[in-house]
Design a protein around this motif. Structure first.
Motif, PDB file in Angstrom:
ATOM      1  N   SER A 108     -30.297  25.517 -15.668  1.00 30.96           N
ATOM      2  CA  SER A 108     -29.711  26.803 -16.053  1.00 30.96           C
ATOM      3  C   SER A 108     -30.035  27.190 -17.494  1.00 30.96           C
ATOM      4  O   SER A 108     -29.621  28.252 -17.958  1.00 30.96           O
ATOM      5  CB  SER A 108     -28.186  26.771 -15.861  1.00 30.96           C
ATOM      6  OG  SER A 108     -27.603  25.744 -16.641  1.00 30.96           O
ATOM      7  N   ASN A 109     -30.791  26.314 -18.195  1.00 31.38           N
ATOM      8  CA  ASN A 109     -31.150  26.585 -19.591  1.00 31.38           C
ATOM      9  C   ASN A 109     -32.640  26.361 -19.842  1.00 31.38           C
ATOM     10  O   ASN A 109     -33.024  25.546 -20.679  1.00 31.38           O
ATOM     11  CB  ASN A 109     -30.330  25.687 -20.523  1.00 31.38           C
ATOM     12  CG  ASN A 109     -28.864  26.021 -20.527  1.00 31.38           C
ATOM     13  OD1 ASN A 109     -28.437  26.990 -21.160  1.00 31.38           O
ATOM     14  ND2 ASN A 109     -28.075  25.248 -19.803  1.00 31.38           N
ATOM     15  N   PRO A 110     -33.504  27.088 -19.132  1.00 33.75           N
ATOM     16  CA  PRO A 110     -34.949  26.846 -19.285  1.00 33.75           C
ATOM     17  C   PRO A 110     -35.479  27.195 -20.668  1.00 33.75           C
ATOM     18  O   PRO A 110     -36.501  26.651 -21.092  1.00 33.75           O
ATOM     19  CB  PRO A 110     -35.568  27.743 -18.212  1.00 33.75           C
ATOM     20  CG  PRO A 110     -34.566  28.841 -18.020  1.00 33.75           C
ATOM     21  CD  PRO A 110     -33.232  28.180 -18.183  1.00 33.75           C
ATOM     22  N   ASP A 111     -34.800  28.085 -21.386  1.00 35.60           N
ATOM     23  CA  ASP A 111     -35.258  28.427 -22.735  1.00 35.60           C
ATOM     24  C   ASP A 111     -35.012  27.288 -23.715  1.00 35.60           C
ATOM     25  O   ASP A 111     -35.659  27.201 -24.755  1.00 35.60           O
ATOM     26  CB  ASP A 111     -34.546  29.692 -23.233  1.00 35.60           C
ATOM     27  CG  ASP A 111     -34.945  30.935 -22.459  1.00 35.60           C
ATOM     28  OD1 ASP A 111     -36.039  30.928 -21.854  1.00 35.60           O
ATOM     29  OD2 ASP A 111     -34.169  31.903 -22.449  1.00 35.60           O
ATOM     30  N   PHE A 167     -35.035  23.893 -22.723  1.00 38.27           N
ATOM     31  CA  PHE A 167     -35.729  22.663 -22.318  1.00 38.27           C
ATOM     32  C   PHE A 167     -37.046  22.995 -21.619  1.00 38.27           C
ATOM     33  O   PHE A 167     -37.050  23.564 -20.531  1.00 38.27           O
ATOM     34  CB  PHE A 167     -34.830  21.849 -21.393  1.00 38.27           C
ATOM     35  CG  PHE A 167     -33.481  21.550 -21.982  1.00 38.27           C
ATOM     36  CD1 PHE A 167     -33.360  20.708 -23.084  1.00 38.27           C
ATOM     37  CD2 PHE A 167     -32.334  22.130 -21.464  1.00 38.27           C
ATOM     38  CE1 PHE A 167     -32.121  20.445 -23.649  1.00 38.27           C
ATOM     39  CE2 PHE A 167     -31.094  21.871 -22.018  1.00 38.27           C
ATOM     40  CZ  PHE A 167     -30.985  21.026 -23.111  1.00 38.27           C
ATOM     41  N   ARG A 168     -38.129  22.577 -22.258  1.00 42.33           N
ATOM     42  CA  ARG A 168     -39.440  22.842 -21.677  1.00 42.33           C
ATOM     43  C   ARG A 168     -39.646  22.063 -20.387  1.00 42.33           C
ATOM     44  O   ARG A 168     -40.336  22.519 -19.468  1.00 42.33           O
ATOM     45  CB  ARG A 168     -40.542  22.502 -22.677  1.00 42.33           C
ATOM     46  CG  ARG A 168     -41.927  22.931 -22.207  1.00 42.33           C
ATOM     47  CD  ARG A 168     -43.010  22.623 -23.217  1.00 42.33           C
ATOM     48  NE  ARG A 168     -42.801  23.321 -24.481  1.00 42.33           N
ATOM     49  CZ  ARG A 168     -43.662  23.294 -25.500  1.00 42.33           C
ATOM     50  NH1 ARG A 168     -44.789  22.590 -25.379  1.00 42.33           N
ATOM     51  NH2 ARG A 168     -43.406  23.945 -26.618  1.00 42.33           N
ATOM     52  N   GLY A 169     -39.059  20.871 -20.313  1.00 39.81           N
ATOM     53  CA  GLY A 169     -39.200  20.057 -19.116  1.00 39.81           C
ATOM     54  C   GLY A 169     -37.948  19.250 -18.855  1.00 39.81           C
ATOM     55  O   GLY A 169     -37.171  18.962 -19.774  1.00 39.81           O
ATOM     56  N   LEU A 170     -37.759  18.879 -17.576  1.00 42.11           N
ATOM     57  CA  LEU A 170     -36.610  18.090 -17.160  1.00 42.11           C
ATOM     58  C   LEU A 170     -37.088  16.839 -16.445  1.00 42.11           C
ATOM     59  O   LEU A 170     -38.063  16.886 -15.689  1.00 42.11           O
ATOM     60  CB  LEU A 170     -35.704  18.889 -16.220  1.00 42.11           C
ATOM     61  CG  LEU A 170     -35.184  20.240 -16.725  1.00 42.11           C
ATOM     62  CD1 LEU A 170     -34.367  20.923 -15.632  1.00 42.11           C
ATOM     63  CD2 LEU A 170     -34.352  20.060 -17.989  1.00 42.11           C
ATOM     64  N   ARG A 193     -38.656  30.519 -12.423  1.00 43.10           N
ATOM     65  CA  ARG A 193     -38.528  29.178 -11.867  1.00 43.10           C
ATOM     66  C   ARG A 193     -39.750  28.310 -12.203  1.00 43.10           C
ATOM     67  O   ARG A 193     -40.165  27.460 -11.419  1.00 43.10           O
ATOM     68  CB  ARG A 193     -38.354  29.248 -10.336  1.00 43.10           C
ATOM     69  CG  ARG A 193     -37.269  30.229  -9.868  1.00 43.10           C
ATOM     70  CD  ARG A 193     -35.880  29.731 -10.189  1.00 43.10           C
ATOM     71  NE  ARG A 193     -34.848  30.741  -9.954  1.00 43.10           N
ATOM     72  CZ  ARG A 193     -34.211  30.945  -8.815  1.00 43.10           C
ATOM     73  NH1 ARG A 193     -34.500  30.216  -7.751  1.00 43.10           N
ATOM     74  NH2 ARG A 193     -33.258  31.868  -8.716  1.00 43.10           N
ATOM     75  N   SER A 194     -40.335  28.524 -13.376  1.00 48.89           N
ATOM     76  CA  SER A 194     -41.561  27.803 -13.750  1.00 48.89           C
ATOM     77  C   SER A 194     -41.288  26.542 -14.572  1.00 48.89           C
ATOM     78  O   SER A 194     -42.236  25.860 -14.975  1.00 48.89           O
ATOM     79  CB  SER A 194     -42.488  28.728 -14.538  1.00 48.89           C
ATOM     80  OG  SER A 194     -41.871  29.162 -15.740  1.00 48.89           O
ATOM     81  N   GLN A 195     -40.052  26.219 -14.828  1.00 52.75           N
ATOM     82  CA  GLN A 195     -39.707  25.045 -15.628  1.00 52.75           C
ATOM     83  C   GLN A 195     -40.289  23.766 -15.011  1.00 52.75           C
ATOM     84  O   GLN A 195     -40.199  23.547 -13.808  1.00 52.75           O
ATOM     85  CB  GLN A 195     -38.187  24.933 -15.733  1.00 52.75           C
ATOM     86  CG  GLN A 195     -37.689  23.939 -16.758  1.00 52.75           C
ATOM     87  CD  GLN A 195     -36.171  23.990 -16.874  1.00 52.75           C
ATOM     88  OE1 GLN A 195     -35.474  24.312 -15.920  1.00 52.75           O
ATOM     89  NE2 GLN A 195     -35.655  23.670 -18.041  1.00 52.75           N
ATOM     90  N   LEU A 242     -41.671  23.818  -8.644  1.00 50.66           N
ATOM     91  CA  LEU A 242     -42.736  22.917  -8.205  1.00 50.66           C
ATOM     92  C   LEU A 242     -42.524  21.555  -8.877  1.00 50.66           C
ATOM     93  O   LEU A 242     -43.257  21.192  -9.813  1.00 50.66           O
ATOM     94  CB  LEU A 242     -44.118  23.484  -8.551  1.00 50.66           C
ATOM     95  CG  LEU A 242     -44.506  24.779  -7.837  1.00 50.66           C
ATOM     96  CD1 LEU A 242     -45.822  25.308  -8.386  1.00 50.66           C
ATOM     97  CD2 LEU A 242     -44.620  24.546  -6.331  1.00 50.66           C
ATOM     98  N   PRO A 243     -41.529  20.794  -8.450  1.00 48.54           N
ATOM     99  CA  PRO A 243     -41.261  19.502  -9.101  1.00 48.54           C
ATOM    100  C   PRO A 243     -42.379  18.505  -8.876  1.00 48.54           C
ATOM    101  O   PRO A 243     -43.015  18.477  -7.823  1.00 48.54           O
ATOM    102  CB  PRO A 243     -39.968  19.040  -8.425  1.00 48.54           C
ATOM    103  CG  PRO A 243     -39.989  19.703  -7.081  1.00 48.54           C
ATOM    104  CD  PRO A 243     -40.630  21.042  -7.308  1.00 48.54           C
TER     105      PRO A 243
END
Length: 226
Positions: free
Chosen positions: A132-135, A137-140, A161-163, A194-195
């Motif tokens: 919910s915070n893509p701004d 975190f560049r990656g998870l 949804r590109s995270q 796209l995990p």
């Protein structure tokens, strides 16, 4: 590498500085959340295996102390009765964000250069707050984790949804079965993500193969400081 411990306003945490750390250089930052019943030093041990020189690492300590017996104390992000409560994840997410902001005051961090990851319950928290915070975190990174409350999480997802997301799971995991990892992948793909999903012949753990694949992914998504 040098490890420093801090008592923050919200959480205790470790900062693992890279080899030849130089103040004033903007480092990419990797935040690592430990699992249920563990402590901040657990995933700090992974940092040298991931990359010794290119990242600043932050390892927060979960806020909830738990008696493990034999005079041993562990820590949890969420207590069992609240594991399915998305509000609890948002609350602990606020504590983690406060900790990250403190680090950014004391260290020079690359703008937009933060990756968030965790193992087990730490991985669950990573997905619940990170998606919910893509701004922020560049990656998870979700290691041996799962998605809790799909409907609640779905309502918090951004339009983009590109995270980048890395998921690993053991096929013989008896704590969080591999079916949970597969369900997380299916959920994310159905929502347009796209995990980068990996399964390993292992139990509820982090092996050298996991670290090797994670490092390759991290170097691509958030390149280390040269």
């Amino acid at each position: 590498m040098q490890t420093k411990e801090y008592q923050g306003k919200a959480l205790r945490y470790l900062v693992v500085e890279p080899d030849d750390y130089k103040a004033g250089r903007a480092y990419p930052m990797v935040v690592l959340l430990h699992g249920y019943g563990s402590h901040m030093g657990d995933l700090a041990n992974l940092c040298p295996a991931i990359d010794r020189s290119g990242y600043l690492y932050v390892c927060p300590n979960a806020p909830l102390a738990m008696d493990l017996g034999f005079r041993s104390v562990g820590y949890a992000w969420i207590n069992p009765p609240d594991w399915g409560d998305i509000i609890s994840y948002q609350s602990v997410g606020n504590l983690i964000n406060m900790t990250i902001e403190e680090v950014m005051v004391n260290y020079d961090i690359l703008e937009g250069g933060v990756a968030l990851g965790g193992f087990s319950q730490g991985g669950i928290v990573t997905l619940m707050m990170g998606l919910s915070n893509p701004d922020s975190f560049r990656g998870l990174v979700a290691l041996s984790a799962s998605v809790i409350d799909q409907d609640g999480l779905r309502s918090l997802l951004p339009s983009d949804r590109s995270q980048a997301i890395f998921i690993s799971h053991g096929t013989t995991d008896t704590v969080i079965p591999v079916s949970e990892g597969r369900t997380a992948r299916q959920f994310l793909m159905a929502e347009g993500y796209l995990p980068d999903y990996h399964e390993y012949s292992m139990a509820h753990e982090i092996t050298g193969h996991v670290v090797s694949d994670l490092t390759l992914w991290l170097h691509t998504v958030l390149p280390p400081l040269a």
